[in-house]
Design a protein around this motif. Structure first.
Motif: not given
Length: 203
Positions: A148-156, A178-187
């Motif tokens: 879901a995070a990767i799809i959101a990044l691609i769309i952005l 920002v994606f990587y920071i958000g991804f690790f926070a989500l993880f």
């Protein structure tokens, strides 16, 4: 576990208790060492059987990917190596889940219910099955969140390039950071939120 009664340790389960629970369970240190020995043997045998072909499949996958870059006609070899790579690593993950489920089920039987007398605490039964499904569910949740995070990044990124064109390179790099920071926070959030799933399943 329905025929067992919870031990006093189960009333105030916390993550710090879980870290040292094998020592503090009714079976104490002897139970811990028996469980540790059984799991060490299982992981060693599993690693001896699966790890070499897993590494070999990864090397073949990378080698064929390089061949495709030089000659696109090697695409058939690439997909063959990719299929072998995916199959072996799927077996690797499932094998890890099985061993982890055996460990957790044995630990929770001892920690929550005081079942620590068996010389070989590892068993195969419904407790292990429940733990296995809990682990698979956790892995699936992490995977779904990642996709879901990767799809959101691609769309952005697509929207950014559509609006700003070639001038969007700097903004795109910012989005990736920002994606990587958000991804690790989500993880981390998912890991903490569902870390007790196995314990709750045992109870």
């Amino acid at each position: 576990m329905s025929d067992l009664q919870p031990s006093p340790y189960s009333k105030d389960y916390e993550i710090t208790d879980a870290m040292f629970g094998a020592f503090r369970s009714p079976g104490g240190i002897p139970f811990f060492w028996r469980l540790f020995l059984c799991v060490t043997v299982l992981f060693s045998v599993f690693g001896f059987l699966v790890f070499p072909p897993a590494i070999g499949s990864y090397v073949d996958f990378v080698r064929t990917a390089i061949l495709v870059e030089d000659d696109p006609s090697n695409m058939g070899l690439f997909w063959g190596a990719f299929g072998k790579f995916g199959l072996i690593w799927t077996a690797f993950i499932l094998g890890y889940v099985v061993v982890e489920a055996l460990l957790r089920a044995a630990f929770f039987r001892g920690y929550f219910f005081g079942e620590t007398e068996a010389q070989i605490p590892i068993q195969f039964g419904e407790d292990e099955l429940r733990q296995g499904f809990a682990i698979l569910g956790f892995i699936g949740l992490i995977f779904a969140a990642s996709i879901a995070a990767i799809i959101a990044l691609i769309i952005l990124m697509v929207i950014t390039f559509a609006i700003f064109g070639e001038n969007a390179i700097g903004l795109t790099l910012l989005l990736v950071v920002v994606f990587y920071i958000g991804f690790f926070a989500l993880f981390i959030w998912v890991g903490i939120r569902f870390c007790c799933a196995g314990a709750l399943t045992a109870l």
